[in-house]
Design a protein around this motif. Structure first.
Motif, PDB file in Angstrom:
ATOM      1  N   PHE A 102       0.865  -1.179   0.000  1.00 26.98           N
ATOM      2  CA  PHE A 102       0.000   0.000   0.000  1.00 26.98           C
ATOM      3  C   PHE A 102       0.902   1.229   0.000  1.00 26.98           C
ATOM      4  O   PHE A 102       1.530   1.554   1.006  1.00 26.98           O
ATOM      5  N   SER A 103       0.950   1.912  -1.139  1.00 25.74           N
ATOM      6  CA  SER A 103       1.813   3.076  -1.275  1.00 25.74           C
ATOM      7  C   SER A 103       1.042   4.202  -1.965  1.00 25.74           C
ATOM      8  O   SER A 103      -0.128   4.050  -2.317  1.00 25.74           O
ATOM      9  N   ARG A 104       1.737   5.316  -2.182  1.00 23.54           N
ATOM     10  CA  ARG A 104       1.138   6.454  -2.887  1.00 23.54           C
ATOM     11  C   ARG A 104       1.316   6.345  -4.395  1.00 23.54           C
ATOM     12  O   ARG A 104       0.849   7.213  -5.133  1.00 23.54           O
ATOM     13  N   GLY A 105       2.001   5.306  -4.860  1.00 22.04           N
ATOM     14  CA  GLY A 105       2.201   5.153  -6.292  1.00 22.04           C
ATOM     15  C   GLY A 105       3.274   6.083  -6.822  1.00 22.04           C
ATOM     16  O   GLY A 105       4.050   6.690  -6.073  1.00 22.04           O
ATOM     17  N   TYR A 106       3.313   6.213  -8.151  1.00 20.36           N
ATOM     18  CA  TYR A 106       4.374   6.993  -8.778  1.00 20.36           C
ATOM     19  C   TYR A 106       3.952   8.442  -8.965  1.00 20.36           C
ATOM     20  O   TYR A 106       2.774   8.773  -9.046  1.00 20.36           O
ATOM     21  N   GLY A 107       4.953   9.306  -9.044  1.00 13.30           N
ATOM     22  CA  GLY A 107       4.719  10.708  -9.365  1.00 13.30           C
ATOM     23  C   GLY A 107       5.539  11.095 -10.581  1.00 13.30           C
ATOM     24  O   GLY A 107       6.762  10.901 -10.608  1.00 13.30           O
ATOM     25  N   ALA A 108       4.885  11.620 -11.619  1.00  9.53           N
ATOM     26  CA  ALA A 108       5.577  12.040 -12.833  1.00  9.53           C
ATOM     27  C   ALA A 108       5.853  13.539 -12.787  1.00  9.53           C
ATOM     28  O   ALA A 108       5.097  14.304 -12.188  1.00  9.53           O
ATOM     29  N   ARG A 109       6.946  13.940 -13.415  1.00  9.43           N
ATOM     30  CA  ARG A 109       7.350  15.360 -13.419  1.00  9.43           C
ATOM     31  C   ARG A 109       7.172  15.946 -14.814  1.00  9.43           C
ATOM     32  O   ARG A 109       7.690  15.403 -15.798  1.00  9.43           O
ATOM     33  N   LEU A 110       6.447  17.057 -14.924  1.00  9.29           N
ATOM     34  CA  LEU A 110       6.321  17.751 -16.200  1.00  9.29           C
ATOM     35  C   LEU A 110       7.675  18.323 -16.614  1.00  9.29           C
ATOM     36  O   LEU A 110       8.381  18.930 -15.805  1.00  9.29           O
ATOM     37  N   VAL A 111       8.027  18.125 -17.898  1.00 11.28           N
ATOM     38  CA  VAL A 111       9.327  18.594 -18.376  1.00 11.28           C
ATOM     39  C   VAL A 111       9.231  19.421 -19.654  1.00 11.28           C
ATOM     40  O   VAL A 111      10.208  20.064 -20.050  1.00 11.28           O
ATOM     41  N   ASP A 148      11.285  17.009  -7.920  1.00 12.11           N
ATOM     42  CA  ASP A 148      10.188  17.853  -7.462  1.00 12.11           C
ATOM     43  C   ASP A 148       9.044  17.768  -8.466  1.00 12.11           C
ATOM     44  O   ASP A 148       9.262  17.884  -9.678  1.00 12.11           O
ATOM     45  N   ILE A 149       7.831  17.575  -7.970  1.00 15.40           N
ATOM     46  CA  ILE A 149       6.658  17.415  -8.823  1.00 15.40           C
ATOM     47  C   ILE A 149       5.527  18.298  -8.309  1.00 15.40           C
ATOM     48  O   ILE A 149       5.607  18.868  -7.213  1.00 15.40           O
ATOM     49  N   GLU A 150       4.458  18.357  -9.107  1.00 18.32           N
ATOM     50  CA  GLU A 150       3.296  19.155  -8.736  1.00 18.32           C
ATOM     51  C   GLU A 150       2.053  18.406  -9.228  1.00 18.32           C
ATOM     52  O   GLU A 150       1.659  18.532 -10.377  1.00 18.32           O
ATOM     53  N   VAL A 151       1.470  17.613  -8.336  1.00 19.72           N
ATOM     54  CA  VAL A 151       0.353  16.733  -8.695  1.00 19.72           C
ATOM     55  C   VAL A 151      -0.838  17.073  -7.808  1.00 19.72           C
ATOM     56  O   VAL A 151      -0.682  17.213  -6.592  1.00 19.72           O
ATOM     57  N   ASP A 152      -2.029  17.171  -8.410  1.00 25.47           N
ATOM     58  CA  ASP A 152      -3.188  17.643  -7.638  1.00 25.47           C
ATOM     59  C   ASP A 152      -4.166  16.533  -7.265  1.00 25.47           C
ATOM     60  O   ASP A 152      -5.342  16.809  -6.999  1.00 25.47           O
ATOM     61  N   ASN A 153      -3.729  15.273  -7.208  1.00 22.26           N
ATOM     62  CA  ASN A 153      -4.615  14.195  -6.787  1.00 22.26           C
ATOM     63  C   ASN A 153      -4.744  14.224  -5.265  1.00 22.26           C
ATOM     64  O   ASN A 153      -3.751  14.109  -4.541  1.00 22.26           O
ATOM     65  N   ALA A 154      -5.961  14.377  -4.775  1.00 25.52           N
ATOM     66  CA  ALA A 154      -6.169  14.552  -3.336  1.00 25.52           C
ATOM     67  C   ALA A 154      -5.877  13.280  -2.545  1.00 25.52           C
ATOM     68  O   ALA A 154      -5.459  13.355  -1.388  1.00 25.52           O
ATOM     69  N   ASN A 155      -6.090  12.105  -3.145  1.00 24.01           N
ATOM     70  CA  ASN A 155      -5.900  10.863  -2.394  1.00 24.01           C
ATOM     71  C   ASN A 155      -5.332   9.763  -3.299  1.00 24.01           C
ATOM     72  O   ASN A 155      -6.003   8.799  -3.625  1.00 24.01           O
ATOM     73  N   PRO A 156      -4.075   9.883  -3.713  1.00 30.70           N
ATOM     74  CA  PRO A 156      -3.484   8.836  -4.559  1.00 30.70           C
ATOM     75  C   PRO A 156      -3.114   7.612  -3.728  1.00 30.70           C
ATOM     76  O   PRO A 156      -2.726   7.728  -2.556  1.00 30.70           O
ATOM     77  N   TYR A 157      -3.219   6.445  -4.328  1.00 31.21           N
ATOM     78  CA  TYR A 157      -2.788   5.232  -3.635  1.00 31.21           C
ATOM     79  C   TYR A 157      -2.611   4.109  -4.644  1.00 31.21           C
ATOM     80  O   TYR A 157      -3.157   4.127  -5.748  1.00 31.21           O
ATOM     81  N   LEU A 158      -1.821   3.124  -4.242  1.00 34.02           N
ATOM     82  CA  LEU A 158      -1.654   1.885  -4.988  1.00 34.02           C
ATOM     83  C   LEU A 158      -1.745   0.754  -3.978  1.00 34.02           C
ATOM     84  O   LEU A 158      -0.882   0.609  -3.113  1.00 34.02           O
ATOM     85  N   ASP A 159      -2.793  -0.037  -4.074  1.00 32.70           N
ATOM     86  CA  ASP A 159      -3.128  -1.056  -3.078  1.00 32.70           C
ATOM     87  C   ASP A 159      -3.169  -2.412  -3.783  1.00 32.70           C
ATOM     88  O   ASP A 159      -4.077  -2.684  -4.577  1.00 32.70           O
TER      89      ASP A 159
END
Length: 827
Positions: free
Chosen positions: A260-269, A312-323
């Motif tokens: 149970f994690s927050r999953g991945y975060g991608a960075r805009l480039v 450093d990323i900027e993601v607006d998902n209020a409740n990300p998860y990977l279960d």
């Protein structure tokens, strides 16, 4: 002879020159042969590594610990020829070996086996299953990476190879260990092993692993968690060996893991700077790109103003998860029927469930100020500056999983040899059935603003373009195989091996995918196939697809052993990978099998005496046909974000050389070397026409003619040195180790900007200090550092530029360090 064949012949000749030189080197030493006594099960029976005519990389449990291999992704870092596709994060990654890649939705090109049973069969909207679940790397005897098509002995046909995880079996000794680790990013890990012989004929082994680490991708949106790419799992394993009679053994393994994690975060480039704030949209095809491109540029400008770095990323998902939940039971019964015949039956059942919420490409978008202007006559209301929206946000449907599949396997093996030992053979049958446990159901919110995407009532449509796709699918897999293989000693030194398998594969898929266009219109995926029908029930959109294939595969191998320490071999192997179905790829739902012919020569040599060790080399050429590759489908429908269909695109060739060596100098310094030269090239490619009604204006394959294949670095070197200090035995055993891994740049995809077609070269350095048997006590202490130089490397590309006007990248972990303390006990 064409140019490719001449080059392949040159490689083979070079390898043979090394082979012919090796015997003198091997015979010049005597004594213990270093790593030559490593036992592997690459041919479904226990053999010395140096006696098996297959290119193999082997890791012991100590090497796994020293390299801090925790997930399948970590294994790919240290294995020449093995790469990892991490497009959807490390826990959802897939293996690529010698250029054979598993694209999204395809069957695995590299089979992953735990205790001889293949990994769970799963297919969802993004990569799922088909790999080693978290916690699989605890308490192992070894890990074996087999290179080349596996078309005879193993359960599922693969074109790339196989990864074998061999767990420790219960022993007849009361023993165990407790291990604790702590490190940066608030990492902590607890492991425990307990082995209990309840009787001479009944033994039990229990292993547990709890691992937690904060994420290294820092989120600056102020929405949702502070970080992504964390680690958080529990795994347990119970193994039981019951010797029912002296000739009959029953071996049962039960495993469970929960991640149970927050999953991945991608960075805009990158963003499309053509679409500046206030841009006038006159072309309907540019509506989505103009709005998203300008919003992405605004996000990039915020990142630059903060001085953000790659992590450093900027993601607006209020409740990300990977279960992810996975459990499995394996039962292996072995009967020594006679002195020369052994019968083994392996039966297993496992279940895999995955729920997740994630932002597909890591965005935090708002309509720019001034907002893009919409030309009169275009079917779009004026945009409101500051209105928030999301590119694609994916959540499971209520009371459903993103992926849920059960897998049952049954394999019967009969192994034997003639009384004189000249003919060794095995025959068997394999059955695999994967069944859905409900729908794989997801809500994909596109260009909407949703606080809870699976609840449509929480979504607004600020752009007038938004839609909610409800993808609901079920998959049924049936794989059957009959096989036989034997090795006949023509002389004491010369052996011929032949194997053949006939495989019958069948895939069925049911889809009920619909697209809701706010405020109140529901259609069947926006396709002309269903016209402009307003759908009331998902069942009205149900479609059923089927894909079947029946193929023979084979192996012919000639071995020559002039001495116990030298093996020369040449082989031809045919491999294939089954076709598949992905219902969400409109117009390209079904693809066909791919096929490969491997030609390989190699040598394995062991040397003894003052400098014991081994040197193995292999040269190979693959003729690869009808290969399955991913293409980027560019949308021609406003509000539809496109997709990534699989196509059978043509022919490629894959050739190269692999070397694996180990030597111990002065009894104190051990050097381990692995090297792969990989030369891949797309020879021909045919992009199929877009069917009428499919919502694409173009298909952009991930490679073009003349390109290398994805995730196929031309060079990879892994060098490890371990020095054991000359300290008194009463002090313990102290060793210093360092591993250096160089990976050349490798292609990822052409479905993006040219500067992101390739993943740059990387240099990774690991250090470890081990102090075992501290002051004569059963205590081990270790310090480890992975990625010492803090090489911030790219591991995947989002591939959204052509369809959405912006691009994102995913990154590997930075420098990690920690300490381990282990207490061992035994009777």
């Amino acid at each position: 002879m064409n140019h490719s064949m001449r080059k392949a012949a040159l490689y083979l000749s070079g390898a043979l020159c090394i082979v012919s030189a090796a015997p003198a080197f091997a015979q010049s030493a005597d004594g213990e042969a270093g790593g030559s006594d490593i036992i592997v099960t690459a041919r479904r029976q226990e053999e010395r590594l140096q006696d098996v005519p297959i290119s193999i990389t082997v890791f012991s449990q100590q090497q796994i610990s020293d390299r801090n291999i925790v997930t399948a992704t970590d294994l790919g870092t240290y294995t020449p020829s093995l790469s990892v596709n991490q497009r959807f994060g490390p826990e959802k990654s897939s293996f690529a070996l010698r250029g054979f890649v598993q694209e999204n939705g395809t069957s695995a090109s590299v089979g992953v086996y735990f205790a001889d049973v293949v990994a769970p069969r799963v297919q969802a909207g993004t990569t799922s299953g088909n790999t080693a679940p978290t916690g699989s790397f605890m308490d192992l005897q070894n890990v074996q990476v087999l290179k080349g098509p596996q078309g005879t002995l193993f359960g599922r046909n693969t074109t790339g190879g196989a990864v074998l995880l061999v767990p420790h079996k219960p022993t007849d000794k009361l023993e165990g260990s407790i291990e604790g680790s702590a490190g940066n990013y608030d990492m902590w890990r607890l492991q425990g092993v307990l082995n209990i012989p309840l009787a001479d004929t009944f033994k039990v082994r229990l292993a547990v692993d709890r691992n937690k680490r904060d994420g290294y991708m820092k989120n600056h949106s102020g929405i949702g968690p502070d970080s992504y790419n964390d680690l958080n799992y529990f795994a347990g394993r119970l193994s039981i060996v019951a010797d029912l009679t002296p000739e009959l053994e029953n071996y049962t393994i039960a495993t469970y893991s929960h991640s149970f994690s927050r999953g991945y975060g991608a960075r805009l480039v990158a963003c499309d700077r053509r679409f500046t704030p206030g841009f006038l949209v006159t072309n309907p095809a540019q509506i989505s790109q103009a709005i998203m491109g300008s919003a992405a540029c605004a996000q990039l400008d915020r990142q630059s103003a903060r001085g953000d770095g790659p992590l450093d990323i900027e993601v607006d998902n209020a409740n990300p998860y990977l279960d992810i939940h996975h459990w499995q039971v394996i039962n292996t019964t072995t009967w020594q029927a006679t002195d020369n015949i052994r019968i083994k039956n392996i039966v297993s059942y496992q279940e895999y469930r995955e729920r997740a919420s994630f932002s597909l490409n890591g965005d935090n978008f708002s309509v720019t100020n001034p907002a893009p202007r919409i030309a009169p006559g275009l079917p779009l209301p004026p945009q409101t500056a500051g209105a928030k929206f999301q590119y694609v946000l994916i959540n499971p449907a209520p009371n459903n999983d993103l992926a849920a599949e059960s897998t049952f396997t049954e394999e019967l093996q009969i192994q034997g040899e003639t009384p004189d030992g000249r003919f060794n053979w095995q025959i068997g049958g394999y059955l695999e059935m994967a069944r859905p446990m409900g729908f794989n159901a997801a809500y994909s919110a596109g260009l909407l603003n949703c606080s809870v995407p699976e609840q449509l009532s929480t979504c607004t449509n600020p752009l007038g373009l938004g839609s909610m796709q409800n993808s609901a699918t079920k998959f049924w897999y049936d794989n059957k195989g009959l096989y036989g293989q034997g090795t006949f000693k023509l002389t004491e030194q010369l052996s011929l091996t032949g194997g053949i398998r006939y495989t019958m594969d069948k895939v069925r898929a049911l889809g009920q995918s619909t697209r809701i266009r706010l405020p109140n219109t529901r259609t069947c995926n926006d396709t002309v196939r269903f016209g402009n029908l307003v759908v009331q029930n998902a069942e009205q959109c149900a479609v059923l697809f089927r894909q079947e294939s029946n193929k023979p595969t084979w192996l012919i191998d000639l071995d020559y052993k002039p001495s116990d320490d030298i093996l020369l071999y040449a082989k031809w192997a045919r491999g294939y990978r089954e076709g598949g179905i992905n219902i969400t790829n409109i117009g390209f739902e079904v693809w066909k099998p791919e096929q490969v012919d491997l030609y390989e020569v190699g040598a394995k040599t062991s040397f003894r005496g003052a400098v014991p060790g081994y040197f193995n080399v292999a040269a190979f050429y693959n003729d690869f046909r009808n290969q399955q590759i991913v293409a980027n489908g560019i949308s021609n429908v406003a509000g539809f974000n496109g997709s990534a269909p699989i196509i059978n695109a043509g022919k490629s060739r894959i050739q190269g050389i692999e070397a694996d060596a180990s030597a111990t100098l002065l009894g104190a310094l051990r050097l381990d070397l692995g090297y792969t030269f990989l030369d891949t090239k797309v020879k021909s490619i045919t992009v199929p026409p877009i069917p009428a009604g499919a919502p694409y204006s173009a298909l952009i394959p991930s490679a073009s003619v003349g390109d290398p294949l994805p995730l196929s670095p031309k060079h990879r070197v892994s060098l490890t040195g371990t020095y054991t200090l000359p300290v008194p035995e009463s002090v313990g055993q102290v060793s210093l180790g360092a591993t250096y891994v160089y990976t050349a740049k490798q292609a990822f995809t052409k479905a993006t900007l040219p500067q992101y077609w390739d993943l740059p070269a990387t240099n990774i350095v690991n250090l470890n200090v081990n102090w075992d048997n501290v002051m004569g006590q059963p205590v081990d202490v270790a310090f480890f550092v992975t990625n010492l130089t803090n090489n911030i490397s790219q591991v995947a590309v989002g591939t959204s530029y052509n369809s959405a006007g912006f691009e994102s990248l995913l990154y590997a972990p930075p420098r990690m360090w920690g300490f381990r303390l282990k207490y061992r006990f035994s009777e």
